[in-house]
Design a protein around this motif. Structure first.
Motif, PDB file in Angstrom:
ATOM      1  N   MET A  69      -8.707   5.624  -6.446  1.00 32.27           N
ATOM      2  CA  MET A  69      -8.694   5.658  -7.904  1.00 32.27           C
ATOM      3  C   MET A  69     -10.060   5.309  -8.503  1.00 32.27           C
ATOM      4  O   MET A  69     -10.312   5.559  -9.682  1.00 32.27           O
ATOM      5  CB  MET A  69      -7.641   4.688  -8.444  1.00 32.27           C
ATOM      6  CG  MET A  69      -6.215   5.139  -8.229  1.00 32.27           C
ATOM      7  SD  MET A  69      -5.758   6.491  -9.323  1.00 32.27           S
ATOM      8  CE  MET A  69      -5.790   5.674 -10.908  1.00 32.27           C
ATOM      9  N   THR A  70     -10.941   4.721  -7.700  1.00 31.85           N
ATOM     10  CA  THR A  70     -12.274   4.352  -8.183  1.00 31.85           C
ATOM     11  C   THR A  70     -13.352   5.254  -7.594  1.00 31.85           C
ATOM     12  O   THR A  70     -14.540   5.043  -7.833  1.00 31.85           O
ATOM     13  CB  THR A  70     -12.607   2.892  -7.818  1.00 31.85           C
ATOM     14  OG1 THR A  70     -12.733   2.781  -6.383  1.00 31.85           O
ATOM     15  CG2 THR A  70     -11.525   1.943  -8.298  1.00 31.85           C
ATOM     16  N   GLN A 118     -12.235   1.881   0.202  1.00 31.84           N
ATOM     17  CA  GLN A 118     -12.072   1.576  -1.224  1.00 31.84           C
ATOM     18  C   GLN A 118     -10.840   2.301  -1.758  1.00 31.84           C
ATOM     19  O   GLN A 118     -10.239   3.134  -1.081  1.00 31.84           O
ATOM     20  CB  GLN A 118     -13.315   1.992  -2.017  1.00 31.84           C
ATOM     21  CG  GLN A 118     -13.525   3.488  -2.159  1.00 31.84           C
ATOM     22  CD  GLN A 118     -14.759   3.827  -3.007  1.00 31.84           C
ATOM     23  OE1 GLN A 118     -15.870   3.844  -2.481  1.00 31.84           O
ATOM     24  NE2 GLN A 118     -14.556   4.083  -4.292  1.00 31.84           N
ATOM     25  N   ASP A 119     -10.506   1.974  -2.979  1.00 29.80           N
ATOM     26  CA  ASP A 119      -9.392   2.591  -3.675  1.00 29.80           C
ATOM     27  C   ASP A 119      -9.819   3.985  -4.150  1.00 29.80           C
ATOM     28  O   ASP A 119     -10.850   4.118  -4.829  1.00 29.80           O
ATOM     29  CB  ASP A 119      -9.004   1.712  -4.866  1.00 29.80           C
ATOM     30  CG  ASP A 119      -7.747   2.181  -5.585  1.00 29.80           C
ATOM     31  OD1 ASP A 119      -7.302   3.324  -5.359  1.00 29.80           O
ATOM     32  OD2 ASP A 119      -7.226   1.396  -6.398  1.00 29.80           O
ATOM     33  N   ILE A 152       1.197   5.470  -5.944  1.00 33.04           N
ATOM     34  CA  ILE A 152      -0.025   5.782  -6.701  1.00 33.04           C
ATOM     35  C   ILE A 152      -0.223   7.281  -6.909  1.00 33.04           C
ATOM     36  O   ILE A 152      -1.221   7.696  -7.492  1.00 33.04           O
ATOM     37  CB  ILE A 152      -1.281   5.206  -6.023  1.00 33.04           C
ATOM     38  CG1 ILE A 152      -1.543   5.906  -4.677  1.00 33.04           C
ATOM     39  CG2 ILE A 152      -1.206   3.709  -5.871  1.00 33.04           C
ATOM     40  CD1 ILE A 152      -2.995   5.897  -4.275  1.00 33.04           C
ATOM     41  N   GLY A 168      -6.429   8.353   2.180  1.00 31.97           N
ATOM     42  CA  GLY A 168      -5.420   7.603   2.919  1.00 31.97           C
ATOM     43  C   GLY A 168      -5.138   8.153   4.299  1.00 31.97           C
ATOM     44  O   GLY A 168      -4.002   8.542   4.588  1.00 31.97           O
ATOM     45  N   PHE A 175       0.817  -1.203   0.000  1.00 41.00           N
ATOM     46  CA  PHE A 175       0.000   0.000   0.000  1.00 41.00           C
ATOM     47  C   PHE A 175       0.858   1.264   0.000  1.00 41.00           C
ATOM     48  O   PHE A 175       0.332   2.375   0.047  1.00 41.00           O
ATOM     49  CB  PHE A 175      -0.926   0.031   1.215  1.00 41.00           C
ATOM     50  CG  PHE A 175      -2.037  -0.994   1.171  1.00 41.00           C
ATOM     51  CD1 PHE A 175      -2.583  -1.403  -0.035  1.00 41.00           C
ATOM     52  CD2 PHE A 175      -2.527  -1.551   2.335  1.00 41.00           C
ATOM     53  CE1 PHE A 175      -3.605  -2.335  -0.079  1.00 41.00           C
ATOM     54  CE2 PHE A 175      -3.555  -2.488   2.307  1.00 41.00           C
ATOM     55  CZ  PHE A 175      -4.086  -2.881   1.099  1.00 41.00           C
ATOM     56  N   GLU A 189     -10.087   5.120   2.606  1.00 36.91           N
ATOM     57  CA  GLU A 189      -8.973   4.285   3.067  1.00 36.91           C
ATOM     58  C   GLU A 189      -9.077   2.897   2.454  1.00 36.91           C
ATOM     59  O   GLU A 189     -10.068   2.195   2.634  1.00 36.91           O
ATOM     60  CB  GLU A 189      -8.992   4.185   4.595  1.00 36.91           C
ATOM     61  CG  GLU A 189      -7.936   3.271   5.197  1.00 36.91           C
ATOM     62  CD  GLU A 189      -6.517   3.657   4.778  1.00 36.91           C
ATOM     63  OE1 GLU A 189      -5.894   2.857   4.031  1.00 36.91           O
ATOM     64  OE2 GLU A 189      -6.050   4.739   5.163  1.00 36.91           O
ATOM     65  N   LEU A 190      -8.047   2.507   1.715  1.00 36.32           N
ATOM     66  CA  LEU A 190      -8.041   1.207   1.053  1.00 36.32           C
ATOM     67  C   LEU A 190      -7.789   0.063   2.034  1.00 36.32           C
ATOM     68  O   LEU A 190      -8.375  -1.016   1.908  1.00 36.32           O
ATOM     69  CB  LEU A 190      -6.966   1.201  -0.045  1.00 36.32           C
ATOM     70  CG  LEU A 190      -6.765  -0.095  -0.820  1.00 36.32           C
ATOM     71  CD1 LEU A 190      -8.048  -0.509  -1.533  1.00 36.32           C
ATOM     72  CD2 LEU A 190      -5.634   0.065  -1.831  1.00 36.32           C
ATOM     73  N   ASP A 191      -6.935   0.285   3.013  1.00 34.20           N
ATOM     74  CA  ASP A 191      -6.551  -0.755   3.974  1.00 34.20           C
ATOM     75  C   ASP A 191      -7.723  -1.045   4.921  1.00 34.20           C
ATOM     76  O   ASP A 191      -8.130  -0.200   5.715  1.00 34.20           O
ATOM     77  CB  ASP A 191      -5.321  -0.271   4.764  1.00 34.20           C
ATOM     78  CG  ASP A 191      -4.728  -1.363   5.648  1.00 34.20           C
ATOM     79  OD1 ASP A 191      -5.496  -2.109   6.283  1.00 34.20           O
ATOM     80  OD2 ASP A 191      -3.485  -1.455   5.714  1.00 34.20           O
ATOM     81  N   LEU A 246      -3.150   8.887  -9.371  1.00 34.69           N
ATOM     82  CA  LEU A 246      -4.242   9.461  -8.588  1.00 34.69           C
ATOM     83  C   LEU A 246      -4.448  10.934  -8.921  1.00 34.69           C
ATOM     84  O   LEU A 246      -5.578  11.423  -8.977  1.00 34.69           O
ATOM     85  CB  LEU A 246      -3.973   9.279  -7.090  1.00 34.69           C
ATOM     86  CG  LEU A 246      -5.070   9.764  -6.139  1.00 34.69           C
ATOM     87  CD1 LEU A 246      -6.410   9.138  -6.484  1.00 34.69           C
ATOM     88  CD2 LEU A 246      -4.697   9.451  -4.698  1.00 34.69           C
TER      89      LEU A 246
END
Length: 273
Positions: free
Chosen positions: A93-94, A90-91, A118, A45, A15, A66-68, A122
């Motif tokens: 980027m999406t 979620q990511d 990223i 993040g 990550f 937050e992706l994690d 991003l």
């Protein structure tokens, strides 16, 4: 002591996690953002909440992406943050920033300590939402920050420079040493402020074409425009536009790239459709 562990959490390489720990740096970033209670802020993040906690003191609500999953769960259970946070696990980027701005009824203020792996893609993702964003404050690898602010004629000037400066005013805010993080990255960092233009200085009819012209030009950056973009623009066309065919990609201004994109849209609008 393992320098990848901070507040009992192990930073994950996949990550690109580097947790901010220096209180002076944190205070300076929070001051630069200058959050107001009436505004809608979005943090990308949040990690362990180094910026989330101090900024939330000025806000009633805060949206975080937050992706994690473990970090998202940790924030959900935070003793005083959880009541203020809307957490999207979620990511980024999406993420649809325009939809959120529509739901909130105002433009968003976006900030974050972006993972180095990223940061560039991003940024390009966010450029497509600049009409929904009031400003952005990001911690970036110094090399990426230098590319954002680079002027024509410098080695750092590239596609990211052109697209960032087409959409935004880019202002360096603060340099951050590697020891301000756990684990310390191998590079220095810079906080930058990006303020999307309300009225674009050089409006382009089709930004997809602008993006593709910059890809083509900078993929052959050592070649002159005569060679790198010769399949799109004749020497006569470049002459009419007042652009020297002997220029290399790194010497062409943002305004000139916009000229090229608009000409191509008007004369060869099916080229990239």
């Amino acid at each position: 002591m393992n320098n990848r562990v901070h507040q009992g959490y192990y930073a994950r390489k996949r990550f690109g996690q580097n947790f901010l720990k220096d209180n002076n740096v944190i205070e300076n970033i929070v001051t630069a953002i200058h959050a107001q209670c009436s505004e809608e802020l979005v943090e990308i993040g949040p990690g362990l909440g180094a910026l989330t906690e101090p900024i939330s003191q000025y806000l009633d609500t805060l949206t975080v992406i937050e992706l994690d999953r473990d970090l998202a769960t940790r924030l959900q259970k935070h003793p005083f943050l959880s009541a203020k946070l809307t957490i999207y696990q979620q990511d980024a980027m999406t993420f649809d920033f325009s939809l959120l701005a529509q739901q909130k009824g105002q433009r968003l203020r976006v900030f974050g300590n972006l993972p180095y792996n990223i940061a560039t893609p991003l940024m390009f993702h966010l450029f497509s939402y600049t009409s929904s964003v009031k400003d952005m404050h990001f911690m970036l690898q110094k090399e990426v920050a230098n590319r954002l602010i680079a002027k024509p004629g410098s080695k750092a000037y590239g596609r990211l420079s052109v697209m960032a400066q087409y959409y935004c005013r880019v202002i360096p805010v603060l340099e951050v040493p590697s020891y301000a993080f756990t684990p310390p990255p191998k590079v220095e960092s810079v906080v930058v402020r990006l303020v999307p233009f309300v009225e674009l200085p050089y409006p382009v009819i089709d930004t997809y074409i602008l993006s593709n012209i910059t890809i083509e030009a900078f993929s052959k950056r050592r070649k002159t425009l005569r060679n790198s973009l010769g399949h799109l623009f004749s020497l006569d066309t470049l002459d009419v536009l007042g652009i020297d065919a002997r220029l290399r990609a790194e010497n062409v201004t943002v305004a000139q790239y916009c000229q090229l994109a608009n000409w191509l849209k008007m004369h060869q609008n099916k080229y990239w459709e």
